[in-house]
Structures are given as structure tokens and as C-alpha cells.
Design a protein around this motif. Structure first.
Motif, short mmCIF file in Angstrom:
data_model
loop_
_atom_site.label_atom_id
_atom_site.label_comp_id
_atom_site.label_asym_id
_atom_site.label_seq_id
_atom_site.Cartn_x
_atom_site.Cartn_y
_atom_site.Cartn_z
N UNK A 242 32.47 48.10 29.20
CA UNK A 242 31.74 48.72 30.31
C UNK A 242 31.04 47.66 31.15
N UNK A 243 30.38 46.71 30.50
CA UNK A 243 29.68 45.65 31.24
C UNK A 243 30.68 44.84 32.05
N UNK A 244 31.87 44.59 31.51
CA UNK A 244 32.91 43.88 32.24
C UNK A 244 33.33 44.67 33.47
N UNK A 245 33.48 45.98 33.34
CA UNK A 245 33.84 46.82 34.48
C UNK A 245 32.78 46.77 35.58
N UNK A 246 31.51 46.80 35.18
CA UNK A 246 30.42 46.72 36.17
C UNK A 246 30.42 45.37 36.86
N UNK A 247 30.65 44.28 36.12
CA UNK A 247 30.62 42.94 36.72
C UNK A 247 31.77 42.72 37.70
N UNK A 248 32.91 43.40 37.48
CA UNK A 248 34.06 43.27 38.39
C UNK A 248 34.14 44.42 39.38
N UNK A 249 33.10 45.23 39.46
CA UNK A 249 33.13 46.45 40.27
C UNK A 249 33.44 46.16 41.74
N UNK A 250 32.78 45.20 42.31
CA UNK A 250 32.95 44.92 43.74
C UNK A 250 34.27 44.20 44.04
N UNK A 251 34.91 43.64 43.02
CA UNK A 251 36.19 42.95 43.23
C UNK A 251 37.38 43.87 43.06
N UNK A 252 37.14 45.11 42.60
CA UNK A 252 38.24 46.05 42.34
C UNK A 252 37.98 47.35 43.10
N UNK A 253 38.22 47.37 44.41
CA UNK A 253 38.06 48.63 45.16
C UNK A 253 38.96 49.72 44.59
N UNK A 254 38.49 50.96 44.68
CA UNK A 254 39.21 52.07 44.04
C UNK A 254 40.63 52.23 44.54
N UNK A 255 40.88 51.99 45.81
CA UNK A 255 42.20 52.22 46.39
C UNK A 255 43.01 50.94 46.57
N UNK A 256 42.57 49.86 45.94
CA UNK A 256 43.31 48.61 46.06
C UNK A 256 44.57 48.67 45.19
N UNK A 257 45.61 47.91 45.55
CA UNK A 257 46.84 47.90 44.73
C UNK A 257 46.58 47.49 43.28
N UNK A 258 45.69 46.52 43.06
CA UNK A 258 45.40 46.07 41.71
C UNK A 258 44.76 47.19 40.89
N UNK A 259 43.81 47.91 41.49
CA UNK A 259 43.17 49.00 40.76
C UNK A 259 44.16 50.13 40.49
N UNK A 260 45.07 50.34 41.43
CA UNK A 260 46.10 51.37 41.20
C UNK A 260 46.99 51.00 40.01
N UNK A 261 47.33 49.72 39.89
CA UNK A 261 48.15 49.29 38.76
C UNK A 261 47.39 49.44 37.44
#
Length: 360
Positions: A242-261
Motif C-alpha cells: 500500500x505504501x508503495x502504491x501511495x508513493x507511486x500514485x502521481x506517476x501512475x495516472x488512472x487512464x495511462x497505458x501503464x496503469x491499464x496494463x
């Protein structure tokens, strides 16, 4: 346990991952429930087809880490900061109420010692975000109540770990000051790595490399590394994820291709395997006659589905129950047939009829 090759187990599990959501969607049941029931069905509790499979357990653990990572990466940081006191209050309520009830009932009703009662209370007070994929699928992860609940869950997990640390420290008086210094050093390494090093490394990596596979794998590496460091620090791996997800939150927009993968791979493989592994954890066997009845019910249902396909163009039965647009009625018939077989075996209908015949 029924002897099955690894390829056959893999085929069975992939078939479950494909088939269960289709059935659950038709009968309006969350697929989470279907996957857990499927794990119970093929596990030691019922059919005993799949036992303790290390591969399924490892991928299942990764599924739980993925759920916590996804909840941290999709949360609205601004709302999370704005409603942090509400999250704290809700987290304290969701932890201390079941914690207090668990301690009191375990000590005074079940006659456990205080340490055992504290551990049971901490177990009752902690919870996870197992149903978060449903929230994400409906696109309400930015809702205020969801943010408050996610924050409260983290508080509850942290408090449970604190209780566990107190009990462990009380029972392990042999630990020296050096041991505590080493533990605090690992905790500091975890916080510095996840909150400071990982985001900067990820930002630099995403700028230099545009390879989709490399981007996905570096995020997965950070996820499991955070869980590992959290485990070494005496915390739980899910808290590290969870802490890792919060720290990368701003680098992984919800609709970005990486987040989709990341979402696609997690929801299609990791999370279903985790839910199936939860069902496999139930190890208490059932009588052999019930297991045979379940096998008979499944065989009859399979035969019924085959007949449905063979008679697709046959005359309508029960208002097109055999046709594709009557799939719901077919499922009801299948479930009724299977449940009837199991209930008959549970009630020992054959024995009752035989005894009735002897009496007459």
C-alpha cells in the motif's frame, strides 16, 4: 487427493478464471464470491483435486499485494490528506470495537490467557481490502467514502501489527538492544526506500525508457521489494504494498497505458488466483459419501450442459430453457440438480427409503 499433472491443474485453474465471472454475472453474484467457492470446491474441503500448490499460493500472495498496491495508487491524495482525521476516527472504531469484544469474549468465555486473547482481538480488529477490485471496476475509487475506508484500513492494520509486536516482545524477553536497533534500521531503510528512492528512480526510468514491458516489470519489482522490506521490518507485506502504491500514485495516472496494463494483469490473473487460494485454505475434509455426491452432481451438470448444446435446435423446453436466451433458466436447472443430489446425500435419502421398505 486425486492425482493430477501440473498442466491439468493449470488448465483447471485457467478454466475457473474464465468461467466463474460469466456465471456470476448471469446470476448477479460478485465474482469474488464465485472464485472463493470455486477454490473451496476443488480444494481439500470438497473434491480434493488441488492441494497445497506452492505456485498458486505464491501467485495468490502476489494478488493480495496487488490489491493493496492498486488501492494506494488509485487513491486521491488530496482527499486522503483532507479527510485524514475522519480516516483515523473510522480506523480506530473499526479496530478497537472488534478488538475489545474479541479480547473480552476470548478471556472470559473461552478461558484463553491474556496474551492469546490479545492476539485474537488483534485478528478480529484487522481487515483487508479484498473487495476493492469491485470498487475499482465501477470507477468509484475516487469517492470520499472509499478514501476514508482505505485510510481506516491502513490504521487498523497498523494497530494490529503494534499489538502483535507488543505480545511478541513480551514473550521474547531474550531480545537485546542490538536486536531492536537492527529492527529500527530495517524499518528506516523501508521508509527511505519506498517513500524517497523508489519514486525518484521510477520517474527517471519512465523518462529514459519507453518500453512497455520494462515499465511494467519495474513497477512489479518495486511492489514486491516494498513488501519484502516491510516484512523484514516486522510489518506486513500488504502494508508495504500500500505504501508503495501511495508513493507511486502521481506517476501512475488512472487512464495511462501503464496503469491499464497493471490493472489488466492483476484483475485477470493475480486477484482470481488469490481468491482461489483463499478457498483452498479450508482443509477440513468432508465425508467420502458427500464428496462422491458432489462429483456425481458435477458430472450430471456437465452432462446436462452437453445435452443443452446438442439439442440447441430441438423443440423448446420450459419456454426456451435450452436455447441461448434461456441461459439463466438453464443455470437454475443445473444448480437445482446439483443441490438436489447433495441434499439427498446429506439427508441419506437412500438409507431412509431402505429402512422404510424394511419396516413395511
Amino acid at each position: 487427493m486425486i492425482s493430477m499433472s501440473p498442466l491439468l491443474i493449470l488448465t483447471l485453474v485457467i478454466g475457473i478464471i474464465w468461467f466463474v465471472p460469466l456465471v456470476c454475472r448471469k446470476i448477479h453474484v460478485p465474482s469474488i464470491v464465485g472464485f472463493i467457492l470455486a477454490g473451496i470446491l476443488i480444494g481439500p474441503t470438497v473434491l480434493n483435486i488441488v492441494g497445497d500448490s506452492p505456485t498458486i499460493q505464491i501467485l495468490g500472495s502476489l494478488g493480495m499485494l496487488y490489491i493493496m498496491f492498486q488501492s494506494g495508487s488509485e487513491i486521491d491524495i488530496n482527499d486522503f490528506k483532507q479527510y485524514k482525521y475522519r480516516s483515523l476516527f473510522f480506523g480506530l472504531c473499526t479496530f478497537f470495537i472488534p478488538f475489545a469484544l474479541g479480547v473480552v469474549t476470548s478471556h472470559y468465555l473461552l478461558n484463553f490467557g491474556w496474551m492469546s486473547s490479545l492476539l485474537l482481538g488483534a485478528m478480529y480488529g484487522s481487515h483487508t481490502l479484498m473487495t476493492y477490485p469491485i470498487v475499482s471496476r465501477y470507477g468509484v475509487q475516487k469517492n470520499v467514502s472509499v478514501n476514508i475506508t482505505v485510510g481506516a484500513t491502513m490504521w487498523a492494520i497498523t494497530l494490529s501489527l503494534m499489538v502483535l509486536a507488543v505480545v511478541e516482545g513480551w514473550n521474547n524477553a531474550a531480545q537485546t538492544t542490538i536486536d531492536y536497533i537492527i529492527q529500527l534500521s530495517i524499518l528506516l531503510l523501508f521508509l527511505v526506500s519506498v517513500l524517497w528512492i523508489f519514486p525518484r528512480f521510477a520517474r527517471m526510468f519512465f523518462k529514459r525508457y519507453r518500453d512497455p514491458i520494462s515499465e511494467f516489470m519495474v513497477v512489479m519489482l518495486m511492489l514486491v521489494s516494498s513488501a519484502l522490506l516491510a516484512d523484514w521490518a516486522g510489518l506486513e507485506g500488504i502494508l508495504g504494498a500500500f505504501v508503495c502504491g501511495v508513493s507511486l500514485n502521481r506517476l501512475l495516472p488512472n487512464r495511462s497505458p501503464l496503469m491499464n496494463r497493471i490493472t489488466f494483469v492483476g484483475n485477470s490473473i493475480f486477484v482470481p488466483l488469490f481468491l482461489i487460494s483463499v478457498g483452498l485454505l479450508l482443509k477440513k475434509g468432508i465425508p467420502e459419501r458427500i464428496s462422491k455426491a458432489a462429483m456425481t452432481a458435477i458430472g450430471l451438470c456437465t452432462l446436462y450442459i452437453g445435452i443443452d448444446g446438442a439439442l440447441e435446435k430441438a423443440p423448446e423446453l420450459c419456454e426456451s430453457a435450452f436455447l441461448s436466451d434461456g441461459l439463466v433458466k438453464v443455470l437454475v436447472m443445473i444448480l437445482s440438480l446439483g443441490l438436489g443430489t447433495l441434499i439427498g446425500e446429506l439427508c441419506d435419502i437412500d438409507g431412509l427409503v431402505n429402512r422404510l421398505g424394511e419396516t413395511l
